[in-house]
Design an enzyme around this catalytic site. Structure first.
Site, PDB file in Angstrom:
ATOM      1  N   LYS A 178      18.834 -79.337 -68.354  1.00 44.91           N
ATOM      2  CA  LYS A 178      19.849 -79.927 -69.233  1.00 44.91           C
ATOM      3  C   LYS A 178      21.254 -79.509 -68.809  1.00 44.91           C
ATOM      4  O   LYS A 178      22.186 -80.315 -68.805  1.00 44.91           O
ATOM      5  CB  LYS A 178      19.597 -79.516 -70.689  1.00 44.91           C
ATOM      6  CG  LYS A 178      20.654 -80.031 -71.673  1.00 44.91           C
ATOM      7  CD  LYS A 178      20.749 -81.551 -71.677  1.00 44.91           C
ATOM      8  CE  LYS A 178      21.892 -82.072 -72.559  1.00 44.91           C
ATOM      9  NZ  LYS A 178      21.705 -81.780 -73.980  1.00 44.91           N
ATOM     10  N   LYS A 247      31.171 -76.361 -74.252  1.00 48.60           N
ATOM     11  CA  LYS A 247      30.190 -75.275 -74.404  1.00 48.60           C
ATOM     12  C   LYS A 247      29.124 -75.348 -73.318  1.00 48.60           C
ATOM     13  O   LYS A 247      28.749 -74.334 -72.717  1.00 48.60           O
ATOM     14  CB  LYS A 247      29.558 -75.346 -75.795  1.00 48.60           C
ATOM     15  CG  LYS A 247      28.479 -74.316 -76.076  1.00 48.60           C
ATOM     16  CD  LYS A 247      27.064 -74.851 -75.879  1.00 48.60           C
ATOM     17  CE  LYS A 247      26.719 -75.950 -76.858  1.00 48.60           C
ATOM     18  NZ  LYS A 247      25.341 -76.452 -76.677  1.00 48.60           N
TER      19      LYS A 247
END
Length: 303
Positions: A178, A247
């Site tokens: 991811k 993030k």
């Protein structure tokens, strides 16, 4: 042998934001009972009306469901939800914890260690496809962890995922993929925007340029779905928050440094997301990073 959940079984779900609420809806559509927890009553209401049971804490959810799915914004929230005083780890019925959040492989390995001591399997199963994919039930689900736990959860994953892939038994493999995915999206968005702004300033029509690029070797997901879509319309509503993309970029850089992999380009890309975050609401769409580049170039990509 561990059996797979079937329609009618109870699945726990914690975190009913832009992605989670849609995923939970698909689980209901496929006949699963749901045990839910979220601090936002408005997110819970439509699912409660459809028959889902609502609980005050993650621990209570884990008291009523053998499989608990978590989909929350940050690693810190995942730690609190899973390992906190009222966390999933203390539940009486839970056997498998699935983290659909993007937290990085280091936290995935920590969760695996601590949950394993309680006899609970942990799967890291982050998602790709954004809010649109969650709405359509076409998410990509990238799963790391024990194969037997994956197989038990597969019917639930298929309720909201079009592509579900078990990457291996090593904890953190899903999280690693991811981060790779999101770093590529962030990088191609910045690089493609820079190049196109040069073209605009040289006199090219933005719409004609993107149409040609998207039938040429420069095409990418970002050129086809972000630049040609939301940016050209000046809507900036791709469906992924700016602060969450920043993030994920930061997580990628930290994990790359830990593994000794050079990430020079990625470090530069992060600076553009830092700048975009400093210029307004962190909950804005991540495609607003294009506006930082437009301001520097003195032109925009309006089609």
């Amino acid at each position: 042998m561990t059996t797979s959940p079937a329609a009618g079984d109870t699945i726990g779900f914690i975190g009913l934001g832009a992605m989670g609420q849609k995923m939970a809806g698909h689980l209901l559509d496929h006949g699963f009972n749901l045990a839910l927890s979220d601090p936002n009553p408005e997110a819970l209401a439509p699912l409660r009306e459809r028959g889902a049971q609502v609980y005050a804490t993650p621990r209570e959810v884990a008291d009523h469901a053998a499989i608990v799915l978590v989909c929350v914004p940050t690693p810190a929230i995942v730690e609190q939800v899973v390992l906190g005083a009222d966390g999933v780890i203390h539940g009486q019925q839970v056997k498998i914890l699935v983290d659909h959040s993007t937290t990085g492989p280091s936290l995935a390995r920590q969760l695996h260690r601590e949950l394993e001591e309680r006899g609970i399997d942990a799967l890291d199963a982050p998602l790709a496809g954004g809010a649109a994919g969650a709405q359509a039930g076409t998410l990509s689900v990238m799963v790391g962890g024990e194969k037997r736990a994956f197989e038990r959860c597969l019917p639930a994953f298929r309720a909201f995922g079009k592509t579900v892939e078990h990457l291996g038994s090593e904890p953190g493999l899903g999280q690693t993929l991811k981060l790779v995915n999101n770093m590529i999206v962030a990088s191609t968005l910045v690089a493609s925007s820079e190049a196109m702004l040069f073209g605009v300033k040289a006199g090219l029509d933005p719409r004609q340029m993107i149409d040609m690029l998207n039938v040429s070797t420069a095409r990418s997901f970002t050129s086809e779905h972000i630049l040609a879509g939301t940016v050209m319309r000046r809507e900036f509503d791709f469906g992924f928050r700016l602060d969450l993309m920043r993030k994920d970029v930061r997580l990628f850089l930290a994990e790359a440094e830990n593994s000794g992999v050079p990430a020079f380009t990625s470090a530069v890309v992060k600076q553009f997301f830092d700048q975009a975050l400093s210029e307004g609401d962190p909950a804005r769409d991540m495609s607003h990073v294009v506006q930082v580049l437009e301001q520097l170039a003195g032109v925009n990509l309006q089609g």
